[in-house]
Design a protein around this motif. Structure first.
Motif, PDB file in Angstrom:
ATOM      1  N   HIS A 614      32.239  60.939 -19.949  1.00 44.33           N
ATOM      2  CA  HIS A 614      31.439  61.878 -18.817  1.00 44.33           C
ATOM      3  C   HIS A 614      31.090  61.276 -18.057  1.00 44.33           C
ATOM      4  CE1 HIS A 614      28.078  64.454 -17.266  1.00 44.33           C
ATOM      5  NE2 HIS A 614      28.370  65.292 -17.953  1.00 44.33           N
ATOM      6  N   ASN A 615      30.177  60.161 -18.148  1.00 44.85           N
ATOM      7  CA  ASN A 615      30.436  58.661 -16.961  1.00 44.85           C
ATOM      8  C   ASN A 615      31.591  58.297 -15.666  1.00 44.85           C
ATOM      9  OD1 ASN A 615      27.266  58.269 -16.166  1.00 44.85           O
ATOM     10  ND2 ASN A 615      26.997  56.848 -17.865  1.00 44.85           N
ATOM     11  N   ALA A 616      32.150  57.701 -17.309  1.00 44.36           N
ATOM     12  CA  ALA A 616      33.584  57.542 -16.205  1.00 44.36           C
ATOM     13  C   ALA A 616      33.814  58.587 -15.161  1.00 44.36           C
ATOM     14  CB  ALA A 616      34.297  56.787 -17.408  1.00 44.36           C
ATOM     15  N   ILE A 617      34.569  60.220 -15.751  1.00 46.51           N
ATOM     16  CA  ILE A 617      34.852  61.011 -15.046  1.00 46.51           C
ATOM     17  C   ILE A 617      34.179  61.360 -14.369  1.00 46.51           C
ATOM     18  CG2 ILE A 617      34.887  62.610 -15.092  1.00 46.51           C
ATOM     19  CD1 ILE A 617      36.394  63.018 -18.263  1.00 46.51           C
ATOM     20  N   LYS A 618      32.811  61.212 -14.138  1.00 48.21           N
ATOM     21  CA  LYS A 618      31.913  61.333 -12.359  1.00 48.21           C
ATOM     22  C   LYS A 618      32.616  60.367 -11.724  1.00 48.21           C
ATOM     23  CE  LYS A 618      27.887  61.266 -13.986  1.00 48.21           C
ATOM     24  NZ  LYS A 618      25.861  61.354 -14.355  1.00 48.21           N
ATOM     25  N   TYR A 619      32.859  58.988 -11.765  1.00 46.65           N
ATOM     26  CA  TYR A 619      33.278  58.312 -10.931  1.00 46.65           C
ATOM     27  C   TYR A 619      34.852  58.649 -10.398  1.00 46.65           C
ATOM     28  CZ  TYR A 619      29.194  55.365 -11.595  1.00 46.65           C
ATOM     29  OH  TYR A 619      28.315  54.430 -11.544  1.00 46.65           O
ATOM     30  N   ILE A 620      35.338  58.619 -11.570  1.00 44.94           N
ATOM     31  CA  ILE A 620      36.502  59.393 -11.413  1.00 44.94           C
ATOM     32  C   ILE A 620      36.663  60.011 -10.448  1.00 44.94           C
ATOM     33  CG2 ILE A 620      38.852  59.767 -12.517  1.00 44.94           C
ATOM     34  CD1 ILE A 620      38.686  58.369 -14.728  1.00 44.94           C
ATOM     35  N   SER A 621      36.263  61.201  -9.953  1.00 46.97           N
ATOM     36  CA  SER A 621      36.257  62.374  -9.707  1.00 46.97           C
ATOM     37  C   SER A 621      36.200  61.554  -7.756  1.00 46.97           C
ATOM     38  CB  SER A 621      35.091  63.405  -9.791  1.00 46.97           C
ATOM     39  OG  SER A 621      33.842  63.049  -9.438  1.00 46.97           O
ATOM     40  N   LYS A 622      35.067  60.632  -8.175  1.00 48.03           N
ATOM     41  CA  LYS A 622      34.851  60.764  -6.810  1.00 48.03           C
ATOM     42  C   LYS A 622      35.803  59.767  -6.244  1.00 48.03           C
ATOM     43  CE  LYS A 622      31.348  57.834  -4.645  1.00 48.03           C
ATOM     44  NZ  LYS A 622      30.070  56.944  -5.057  1.00 48.03           N
ATOM     45  N   ILE A 623      36.191  58.832  -7.182  1.00 50.45           N
ATOM     46  CA  ILE A 623      37.975  58.133  -6.645  1.00 50.45           C
ATOM     47  C   ILE A 623      38.869  58.902  -6.076  1.00 50.45           C
ATOM     48  CG2 ILE A 623      38.998  55.829  -7.681  1.00 50.45           C
ATOM     49  CD1 ILE A 623      37.050  55.410  -9.182  1.00 50.45           C
ATOM     50  N   VAL A 624      39.696  59.395  -7.223  1.00 54.47           N
ATOM     51  CA  VAL A 624      40.093  59.709  -7.067  1.00 54.47           C
ATOM     52  C   VAL A 624      40.510  62.172  -5.410  1.00 54.47           C
ATOM     53  CG1 VAL A 624      41.699  59.528  -8.445  1.00 54.47           C
ATOM     54  CG2 VAL A 624      40.643  61.804  -8.691  1.00 54.47           C
ATOM     55  N   GLY A 625      38.932  61.539  -5.518  1.00 54.04           N
ATOM     56  CA  GLY A 625      38.709  63.069  -5.134  1.00 54.04           C
ATOM     57  C   GLY A 625      39.195  64.498  -5.474  1.00 54.04           C
ATOM     58  N   ARG A 626      39.035  64.684  -6.641  1.00 57.20           N
ATOM     59  CA  ARG A 626      39.313  65.422  -7.075  1.00 57.20           C
ATOM     60  C   ARG A 626      38.685  66.717  -8.134  1.00 57.20           C
ATOM     61  NH1 ARG A 626      44.983  65.231  -8.410  1.00 57.20           N
ATOM     62  NH2 ARG A 626      44.858  67.803  -9.021  1.00 57.20           N
ATOM     63  N   LEU A 627      38.352  67.572  -8.206  1.00 56.67           N
ATOM     64  CA  LEU A 627      37.505  68.170  -8.871  1.00 56.67           C
ATOM     65  C   LEU A 627      37.793  68.873 -10.084  1.00 56.67           C
ATOM     66  CD1 LEU A 627      35.412  70.524  -9.285  1.00 56.67           C
ATOM     67  CD2 LEU A 627      36.930  72.489  -8.469  1.00 56.67           C
ATOM     68  N   ILE A 628      37.170  67.497 -11.557  1.00 57.72           N
ATOM     69  CA  ILE A 628      37.748  67.926 -12.249  1.00 57.72           C
ATOM     70  C   ILE A 628      36.394  69.047 -13.473  1.00 57.72           C
ATOM     71  CG2 ILE A 628      37.790  66.405 -14.942  1.00 57.72           C
ATOM     72  CD1 ILE A 628      38.051  64.268 -12.325  1.00 57.72           C
ATOM     73  N   ILE A 629      37.052  70.038 -14.531  1.00 56.71           N
ATOM     74  CA  ILE A 629      36.697  71.003 -15.108  1.00 56.71           C
ATOM     75  C   ILE A 629      37.166  70.821 -16.267  1.00 56.71           C
ATOM     76  CG2 ILE A 629      36.306  72.735 -15.152  1.00 56.71           C
ATOM     77  CD1 ILE A 629      36.599  73.885 -12.365  1.00 56.71           C
ATOM     78  N   LEU A 630      35.847  70.113 -17.289  1.00 51.52           N
ATOM     79  CA  LEU A 630      35.702  69.867 -17.931  1.00 51.52           C
ATOM     80  C   LEU A 630      35.059  70.840 -19.698  1.00 51.52           C
ATOM     81  CD1 LEU A 630      36.986  67.709 -21.395  1.00 51.52           C
ATOM     82  CD2 LEU A 630      34.748  66.573 -20.579  1.00 51.52           C
ATOM     83  N   ARG A 631      35.971  71.076 -20.580  1.00 52.34           N
ATOM     84  CA  ARG A 631      35.853  71.844 -21.205  1.00 52.34           C
ATOM     85  C   ARG A 631      35.102  71.749 -22.459  1.00 52.34           C
ATOM     86  NH1 ARG A 631      38.493  77.881 -23.341  1.00 52.34           N
ATOM     87  NH2 ARG A 631      38.241  77.086 -25.753  1.00 52.34           N
ATOM     88  N   ASP A 632      33.664  71.093 -23.058  1.00 49.46           N
ATOM     89  CA  ASP A 632      33.751  71.001 -24.263  1.00 49.46           C
ATOM     90  C   ASP A 632      33.724  71.556 -25.730  1.00 49.46           C
ATOM     91  OD1 ASP A 632      30.798  70.630 -24.639  1.00 49.46           O
ATOM     92  OD2 ASP A 632      30.924  68.694 -24.087  1.00 49.46           O
ATOM     93  N   SER A 633      32.972  71.205 -26.222  1.00 47.98           N
ATOM     94  CA  SER A 633      32.566  72.399 -27.466  1.00 47.98           C
ATOM     95  C   SER A 633      31.800  73.391 -27.117  1.00 47.98           C
ATOM     96  CB  SER A 633      32.952  71.959 -28.939  1.00 47.98           C
ATOM     97  OG  SER A 633      31.701  71.239 -28.809  1.00 47.98           O
TER      98      SER A 633
END
Length: 650
Positions: A614-633
């Motif tokens: 969760h933490n990493a993906i937050k940063y990743i969204s910023k680095i690559v400039g993309r909206l990432i939508i994750l559905r978990d359970s």
DNA sequence: CTAGGGTTAG
């Protein structure tokens, strides 16, 4: 000629022909009128009716039935009041309209008022009571009615079936002087509904007049009793299928968790050229929702528009849910706004949709406008509202709703509402209040309730409460691996590695199987699934190269892979290694590589997202400039510009 | 115009 076009539903041809006719008698007018009426073109039908130079009773019956069957009951009622010399068919239609609206008192009043009654009038009234569980009234009328035919008897059988009184239903069935396929199907459906597939099968084999519905009844019965293989056998064997057969088998696979097979069958059905009905649309969309097959879902949406179905209730609600569960909340709202006939399910779906995406304010806004429209919320609505508050950290508002929903809306709190509240208080750090609420609730807490408390304890590092909750859950649901993971994570957070180890041994001794985590993403109509440390995907080299690169960037951004947060499902030495290769991260990386820039990356995970990812993906969204939508359970996470819609609060 | 088979929210 005209009636031929109407029969083939070629209404534009019928209209052309009609307009060119040199002379039109009342029969031609009526033919066109009924053509429009039976295909849902009520306004056109009304226009024809108003223009008719002379009308007979068939014309009046036609327009009345058009209103009733197309959901314009108020218009029907008003029309009915305008004259008194209706013929008996119209009286019966009007009565049936009231019955369908469950307005039995009004139906009965009409029944008593009508100048003469035929057997259809009696049957309508009897089945009205029977369908609404008023078997005493139904029985009384059954005795009073001058004659009984196969409709009368079948209505009684059906009534007892609906009320779950199978013995009584069977007694009536055995007494019937005349039995047709519908009567057989009714009693067979009764047995399937109370899980007596053996008896259902016996009657199905014994009946002399099987039709498609009989097969459909059996298929649905097997599917709903968890015997999908038997259902499939019958489906393959049946001499003829209709769209309901296809809907039944699709829904069967979907509900037994085999969404892929369900969608394969749907595609086979389209190849077969079978017409799609509302049920097929509904269960296919619902299947797309389950596995978040957005592309296919959109195609089905397209076909739906082409087929010209109104976005009424079932189909519209399924479409709404599809967009919600595929993470496309904006499109969901578009569908919602465009739906003319919103029912309670529609409102609830939208509220719950927003809640799960972490858009608490929007959920509450929909809830407000629902009340403005005068729609009474029910207990499901309140689950949505409370979980919206919970997922958005709106403690005060949530508490307020919980306390007032009784007097305000007459809704008594159920276990789910308490679970929401415990979750709400717990997340906000009010663990003592949560525990107190649990003690005072009028039910025995179930595993879900303890689970909420365990989750909160973990979030706030309260070992004592966490252990207490965990112990209860292990008693109630010894196979619930998610809860072992939660407790083990709680220990890990606090660096209590020996306890983590103990948990692992405990699970091994008990033989608890961990549910393997996996994530998937839809790219160009194809679902790509990844598991931890995936090494089978053909593009794995590119994926891992990107992950390596992102890792370097993450470190530069000041992100430290927090081994203390790690993991439930791996041995210690694997920790650092495994972090990189968690399934959700791999899927996100694959999405970055394949989804065109500017479009969101939608990933689904079967378990709860791990904190580190969760933490990493937050940063990743910023680095690559993309909206990432994750559905978990449990919910959705919208990662954008370095932050998440859950507010790190899930 | 009356009886049976399917499909939606948690």
């Amino acid at each position: 000629m005209l009636s031929g076009y109407v029969k083939n539903r070629n209404l534009s041809a019928a209209r052309l022909l009609f307009d060119e006719m040199p002379q039109r008698d009342v029969v031609s007018w009526n033919t066109l009128l009924s053509g429009y009426a039976q295909n849902g073109y009520v306004d056109e039908a009304k226009e024809i009716f108003d223009f008719m130079p002379n009308k007979n009773s068939i014309s009046w019956n036609g327009i009345l039935a058009a209103f009733i069957q197309n959901g314009r009951f108020e218009s029907a009622r008003q029309l009915f009041e305008t004259k008194s010399d209706w013929d008996i068919v119209s009286w019966n239609s009007m009565m049936a309209g009231y019955v369908r609206k469950k307005r039995l008192v009004d139906a009965k009043r009409l029944f008593e008022r009508m100048p003469e009654r035929d057997i259809v009038s009696w049957n309508t009234m009897i089945s009205g009571y029977a369908q609404n569980g008023e078997m005493l009234e139904a029985h009384k009328l059954f005795e009073e009615s001058p004659t009984q035919d196969v409709f009368t008897w079948t209505a009684m059988v059906s009534g007892y079936v609906q009320s779950g009184m199978l013995t009584e239903a069977r007694r009536i069935f055995d007494k019937m002087p005349e039995i047709n396929a519908v009567s057989w199907n009714t009693i067979i459906a009764g047995y399937t509904q109370c899980k007596r597939m053996d008896l259902a099968r016996e009657l199905f084999e014994a009946m002399p007049c099987q039709n498609i519905s009989s097969w459909n009844t059996m298929i649905t019965g097997y599917a709903q009793n968890g015997e999908i293989t038997c259902a499939r056998n019958l489906f393959d064997k049946m001499p003829q299928r209709d769209s309901i057969s296809w809907a039944a088998i699709i829904a069967g696979y979907s509900q037994s968790g085999n969404s892929e097979e369900a969608l394969c069958i749907f595609i086979e059905m389209m190849r077969d050229g079978e017409n799609m009905n509302r049920s097929v649309f509904t269960c296919t969309l619902s299947t797309c929702a389950d596995i978040a097959a957005l592309e296919l879902g959109k195609q089905v949406h397209g076909r739906l528009v082409k087929a010209g179905y109104e976005m009424g209730c079932f189909v519209g609600n399924a479409l709404l849910k599809m967009y919600c569960k595929c993470g496309s909340i904006e499109e969901s709202y578009d569908v919602f706004e465009g739906m003319p006939g919103k029912d309670l399910v529609t409102w609830n779906t939208m509220i719950i949709g927003y809640a799960k995406h972490g858009f608490g304010k929007e959920a509450l806004r929909v809830f407000e406008s629902m009340q403005v429209k005068g729609i009474q919320p029910d207990d499901v609505t309140m689950v949505g509202v409370l979980s919206a508050c919970s997922h958005s950290g709106l403690v005060d508002i949530g508490t307020e709703y919980f306390q007032t929903m009784g007097q305000e809306y007459g809704i008594t709190a159920k276990p789910q509402h308490y679970t929401c509240m415990i979750d709400l208080l717990g997340r906000a750090g009010c663990l003592e209040e949560a525990r107190a609420l649990m003690r005072n609730m009028p039910f025995e807490p179930d595993a879900a309730t303890w689970g909420a408390l365990l989750g909160a304890s973990r979030m706030h590092g309260n070992t004592k409460l966490g252990e207490e909750a965990a112990e209860k859950i292990f008693e109630m649901e010894p196979d619930n691996s998610g809860m072992y993971v939660l407790l083990s994570n709680l220990y890990a957070d606090l660096g209590r590695w020996s306890d983590v180890k103990k948990m692992r041994m405990f699970m091994r001794d008990k033989g608890v199987q961990k549910v393997p985590g996996y994530s998937w993403i839809e790219v160009q109509n194809k679902i790509h699934t990844f598991s931890v440390g995936d090494s089978v995907h053909p593009e794995k080299d590119r994926i891992y190269a990107l992950l390596e690169y992102l890792d370097q960037r993450l470190k530069k951004e000041g992100y430290i892979s927090a081994t203390k947060m790690v993991l439930h499902d791996v041995e210690e030495e694997e920790k650092e290694h495994m972090l990189k290769y968690h399934s959700e991260k791999i899927a996100v990386a694959y999405g970055i590589l394949t989804i065109p820039a500017g479009r969101p990356i939608r990933v689904i995970k079967n378990l709860r997202v791990c904190e580190d990812c969760h933490n990493a993906i937050k940063y990743i969204s910023k680095i690559v400039g993309r909206l990432i939508i994750l559905r978990d359970s449990t919910r959705f996470h919208h990662f954008n510009c370095g932050s998440c819609s859950c507010g790190d609060y899930w």
